[in-house]
Design a protein around this motif. Sequence first.
Motif, PDB file in Angstrom:
ATOM      1  N   LYS A  55      35.838  26.394  33.458  1.00 22.81           N
ATOM      2  CA  LYS A  55      36.210  25.479  34.530  1.00 22.81           C
ATOM      3  C   LYS A  55      35.431  24.174  34.426  1.00 22.81           C
ATOM      4  O   LYS A  55      34.347  24.110  33.811  1.00 22.81           O
ATOM      5  N   GLU A 115      34.120  37.323  38.400  1.00 23.65           N
ATOM      6  CA  GLU A 115      32.938  38.159  38.647  1.00 23.65           C
ATOM      7  C   GLU A 115      32.833  38.659  40.080  1.00 23.65           C
ATOM      8  O   GLU A 115      31.871  39.336  40.421  1.00 23.65           O
ATOM      9  N   GLN A 167      30.503  20.793  33.247  1.00 22.42           N
ATOM     10  CA  GLN A 167      30.756  22.174  32.842  1.00 22.42           C
ATOM     11  C   GLN A 167      29.437  22.927  32.819  1.00 22.42           C
ATOM     12  O   GLN A 167      28.365  22.324  32.766  1.00 22.42           O
ATOM     13  N   ASP A 187      25.448  26.619  39.490  1.00 25.45           N
ATOM     14  CA  ASP A 187      25.762  27.646  38.496  1.00 25.45           C
ATOM     15  C   ASP A 187      25.115  28.960  38.925  1.00 25.45           C
ATOM     16  O   ASP A 187      23.884  29.049  39.012  1.00 25.45           O
ATOM     17  N   HIS A 195      24.618  31.572  37.328  1.00 24.69           N
ATOM     18  CA  HIS A 195      23.942  32.257  36.226  1.00 24.69           C
ATOM     19  C   HIS A 195      22.566  31.657  35.920  1.00 24.69           C
ATOM     20  O   HIS A 195      21.884  32.140  35.027  1.00 24.69           O
ATOM     21  N   ASP A 226      33.483  27.414  41.956  1.00 24.28           N
ATOM     22  CA  ASP A 226      33.516  28.859  41.697  1.00 24.28           C
ATOM     23  C   ASP A 226      33.634  28.996  40.176  1.00 24.28           C
ATOM     24  O   ASP A 226      34.730  29.139  39.631  1.00 24.28           O
ATOM     25  N   TRP A 227      32.498  28.932  39.496  1.00 24.53           N
ATOM     26  CA  TRP A 227      32.483  28.875  38.035  1.00 24.53           C
ATOM     27  C   TRP A 227      32.999  30.148  37.373  1.00 24.53           C
ATOM     28  O   TRP A 227      33.574  30.112  36.294  1.00 24.53           O
ATOM     29  N   PHE A 228      32.792  31.294  38.030  1.00 19.19           N
ATOM     30  CA  PHE A 228      33.154  32.573  37.410  1.00 19.19           C
ATOM     31  C   PHE A 228      33.937  33.445  38.407  1.00 19.19           C
ATOM     32  O   PHE A 228      33.432  34.466  38.892  1.00 19.19           O
ATOM     33  N   SER A 288      31.623  29.140  31.253  1.00 24.10           N
ATOM     34  CA  SER A 288      32.759  28.956  32.151  1.00 24.10           C
ATOM     35  C   SER A 288      33.755  27.979  31.543  1.00 24.10           C
ATOM     36  O   SER A 288      33.374  26.963  30.956  1.00 24.10           O
TER      37      SER A 288
END
Length: 321
Positions: free
Chosen positions: A60, A83, A54, A220, A222, A78-80, A58
């Motif tokens: 997911k 967006e 993780q 990630d 971010h 595709d964590w977010f 997120s």
Amino acid sequence: MKSFIWILLATLMTLPVTGSSSPEQDENADLSWAYAVPDKVQPQPTEDDSAIVQVPGSAKTYPRAQLHDLALLKNPPDWFPEEHPTMPGVVQHGDGKAVLACASCHLASGLGHPESADLTGLTAPYMLHQLADFKSGARNARPMLASARNITEEDAKGACEWLAALPTKTWVKVVEADTVPKTYVNTDHERLPLPSGGTEPLGNRIIELPEDPARSVARDPHSGFVAYVPKGSIAKGELIVSTGNEGKIIACGTCHGQSLEGMGDVPRIAGRSPVYIFRQLHDVQTGDRSGSAIKVMKGTVAHLSNDDMIAIAAYATSLGQ
């Protein structure tokens, strides 16, 4: 416009050599830091590939194996998903054959890693032109060749239009330094700090590392990067970029815009990975990147040393901080 380009080319061909060393003197330089070839000896893994991963913020989860092995990235993370607009199939899954999912290397944000590329802020026509250059052999970057040669025109257009709509963001912080963490390149072509720690002299290199290695390996979008550059690089780069090294070459802003944010289909270079910027300049100099759009660059880059290109990359990236 064509007249301007030919005048610019003629001017470039008559400019004197500049830089702390000539390109000829740089021929035997070790540039392995710029070309992410996996180390033959890899550190022992600290996690099992069956572990569930993780990232902060997120909901997911993904098996570590899916994040770690490029061969498995037909369904990249595709964590977010909230967006960005809905991904075209080729961006999210590839074609199930030779075309990798675009998000595998460039992330679902388009921001990419130093070994790939940040595609945000680029126009769709520019990216389509690059795909054509990969396909024709005018541009040589091995990970892209199979995808570029096999992608359909429809998929290429859809992917480039989707990527062109993504927002840019601050992704790389430039830090001038004398020493850097000891590093290795993993099997995903990512440069990471050695788990055993230690430091070493930076020398005439750019070492670009993730802010958080675990989140970077998980792709990630971010979690960005820190680029360590030689001390004095940013000021030297500003001189070269803004004045053409006091008139010895064409100033970069002539084509890329005064803030290096790009003009029309001339790409943005402000804020992009400095390792990537250096690699492109070097590829133009050696002929690994050519094509009609690169002719204007050829004359300028021919007069740059490796140290000059490191400085240009450091300064250009610092503009995005």
